[in-house]
Design an enzyme around this catalytic site. Sequence first.
Site: not given
Length: 149
Positions: A34, A103
């Site tokens: 990402c 995350c």
Amino acid sequence: MAYSEKVMDHFANPRNVGEIEDADAVGEVGNPKCGDIMKMYLKIDNNIITDVKFKTFGCGAAIATSSMATELVKGKTIEEALKVTNKAVMEALDGLPPVKVHCSVLAEEAIKAAISDYYQKNGINPEPIVGKVGSCCHEDAPCPCSMDK
Ligand code: FES
């Protein structure tokens, strides 16, 4: 699954944002898929993390997890901070949607990267203590390299 109130709170009002100019340790990790980057600064006194700040260029969950991670390690010893897993960060935030679990791995890795830097600066090989840092894959999180944001 929607974001919990705690995630929204830490995203909207992240704690300990910024940098520490005379930090004793700095760790930076990135997620190759990402492109998000997390940087963690530690002030360590007598084995205790007396101050911690972070900068995250990333998604909302990355900001919320780094904010919570700083809260969890502040005031802890280095050994205690190393035990703060991505699971602990997620639990403290009342959970994350499955696609956002990685995350929280970034947050755990950022703490570990900073502590590795501290050991290195003190002439100690961090790998036997901290393990390999910087892998985006994790046993309880899907590998972000093989999934979309
Ligand atoms: Fe990159 Fe959350 S850390 S999408």
